[in-house]
Design a protein around this motif. Structure first.
Motif, short mmCIF file in Angstrom:
data_model
loop_
_atom_site.label_atom_id
_atom_site.label_comp_id
_atom_site.label_asym_id
_atom_site.label_seq_id
_atom_site.Cartn_x
_atom_site.Cartn_y
_atom_site.Cartn_z
N MET A 1 48.54 54.53 -5.50
CA MET A 1 49.38 54.74 -4.33
C MET A 1 48.71 54.09 -3.13
O MET A 1 47.53 54.29 -2.89
N GLU A 2 49.51 53.33 -2.37
CA GLU A 2 49.00 52.69 -1.17
C GLU A 2 49.94 53.00 -0.01
O GLU A 2 51.16 52.87 -0.13
N ILE A 3 49.38 53.43 1.12
CA ILE A 3 50.17 53.70 2.32
C ILE A 3 50.33 52.39 3.08
O ILE A 3 49.35 51.74 3.42
N THR A 4 51.59 52.01 3.34
CA THR A 4 51.86 50.72 3.98
C THR A 4 52.37 50.85 5.40
O THR A 4 52.54 49.84 6.08
N GLY A 5 52.64 52.05 5.86
CA GLY A 5 53.12 52.26 7.22
C GLY A 5 53.57 53.69 7.39
O GLY A 5 53.55 54.48 6.44
N HIS A 6 53.98 54.02 8.62
CA HIS A 6 54.39 55.39 8.87
C HIS A 6 55.24 55.51 10.13
O HIS A 6 55.26 54.62 10.96
N ASN A 28 55.32 55.42 4.38
CA ASN A 28 55.82 54.42 3.43
C ASN A 28 54.71 54.20 2.41
O ASN A 28 53.58 53.89 2.78
N ILE A 29 55.05 54.38 1.15
CA ILE A 29 54.03 54.20 0.11
C ILE A 29 54.51 53.23 -0.95
O ILE A 29 55.70 53.13 -1.21
N GLU A 30 53.55 52.51 -1.51
CA GLU A 30 53.82 51.65 -2.66
C GLU A 30 53.21 52.30 -3.87
O GLU A 30 52.06 52.76 -3.84
N LEU A 72 61.50 64.59 -4.77
CA LEU A 72 60.94 64.40 -6.11
C LEU A 72 59.86 65.45 -6.36
O LEU A 72 59.04 65.71 -5.48
N ASP A 73 59.86 66.02 -7.54
CA ASP A 73 58.94 67.11 -7.86
C ASP A 73 57.62 66.56 -8.42
O ASP A 73 57.41 66.56 -9.63
N PHE A 74 56.77 66.08 -7.52
CA PHE A 74 55.47 65.55 -7.89
C PHE A 74 54.42 66.11 -6.93
O PHE A 74 54.75 66.49 -5.80
N ALA A 75 53.19 66.15 -7.39
CA ALA A 75 52.08 66.62 -6.56
C ALA A 75 51.09 65.47 -6.36
O ALA A 75 50.98 64.58 -7.19
N LEU A 76 50.39 65.52 -5.22
CA LEU A 76 49.33 64.55 -4.96
C LEU A 76 48.12 64.88 -5.83
O LEU A 76 47.79 66.06 -6.01
N GLU A 77 47.47 63.86 -6.34
CA GLU A 77 46.19 64.05 -7.01
C GLU A 77 45.14 64.26 -5.92
O GLU A 77 45.36 63.93 -4.75
N ASP A 78 44.00 64.82 -6.28
CA ASP A 78 42.96 65.16 -5.30
C ASP A 78 42.57 63.97 -4.43
O ASP A 78 42.50 64.09 -3.20
N GLU A 79 42.33 62.80 -5.05
CA GLU A 79 41.91 61.64 -4.26
C GLU A 79 43.04 61.12 -3.38
O GLU A 79 42.81 60.62 -2.28
N GLU A 80 44.29 61.26 -3.84
CA GLU A 80 45.44 60.87 -3.01
C GLU A 80 45.58 61.82 -1.82
O GLU A 80 45.89 61.38 -0.71
N GLU A 81 45.35 63.09 -2.05
CA GLU A 81 45.43 64.06 -0.96
C GLU A 81 44.37 63.76 0.10
O GLU A 81 44.64 63.84 1.31
N GLU A 82 43.17 63.39 -0.32
CA GLU A 82 42.12 63.01 0.63
C GLU A 82 42.53 61.77 1.42
O GLU A 82 42.33 61.70 2.64
N LEU A 83 43.11 60.78 0.74
CA LEU A 83 43.58 59.56 1.39
C LEU A 83 44.64 59.88 2.45
O LEU A 83 44.57 59.41 3.58
N CYS A 88 46.48 60.53 8.04
CA CYS A 88 47.17 61.31 9.08
C CYS A 88 46.22 61.62 10.23
O CYS A 88 46.61 61.52 11.40
N LYS A 89 45.00 61.98 9.91
CA LYS A 89 44.01 62.31 10.95
C LYS A 89 43.79 61.12 11.88
O LYS A 89 43.69 61.26 13.10
#
Length: 93
Positions: A1-6, A28-30, A72-83, A88-89
């Protein structure tokens, strides 16, 4: 997963019940085609980000199919949640 904008907006709490500030992010994610989250229509990640005296955190998130606005019923993986948390910070107004 890559964040491309927001897009980000500070949420207003007219009641004063919520401690700290809340921000609504639409990221926006790829997603690679071989990922189960992949959709031809594209995917957004909606994040409610909380900023309080104790620190900042992801309060809530949802994956949304871009074309249909279907959650969509999906959860972030730990490393994705950190990303996402770091992204956001760094991008708070």
């Amino acid at each position: 997963m890559e964040i491309t904008g927001h897009i980000v907006e500070k949420l207003n709490d007219p009641t004063g019940i919520i401690v700290g500030d809340r921000y609504e992010f639409f990221l926006n994610i790829e997603v690679p085609e071989d990922d189960e989250l992949y959709s031809e229509n594209g995917v957004l990640l909606k994040v409610i980000y909380a900023v309080e005296d104790q620190g900042s955190r992801i309060a809530l998130y949802q994956f949304i199919e871009r074309a249909t606005n279907e959650v969509l019923d999906f959860a972030l993986e730990d490393e994705e949640e950190e990303l996402v948390n770091e992204y956001c910070k760094q991008h708070i107004e």
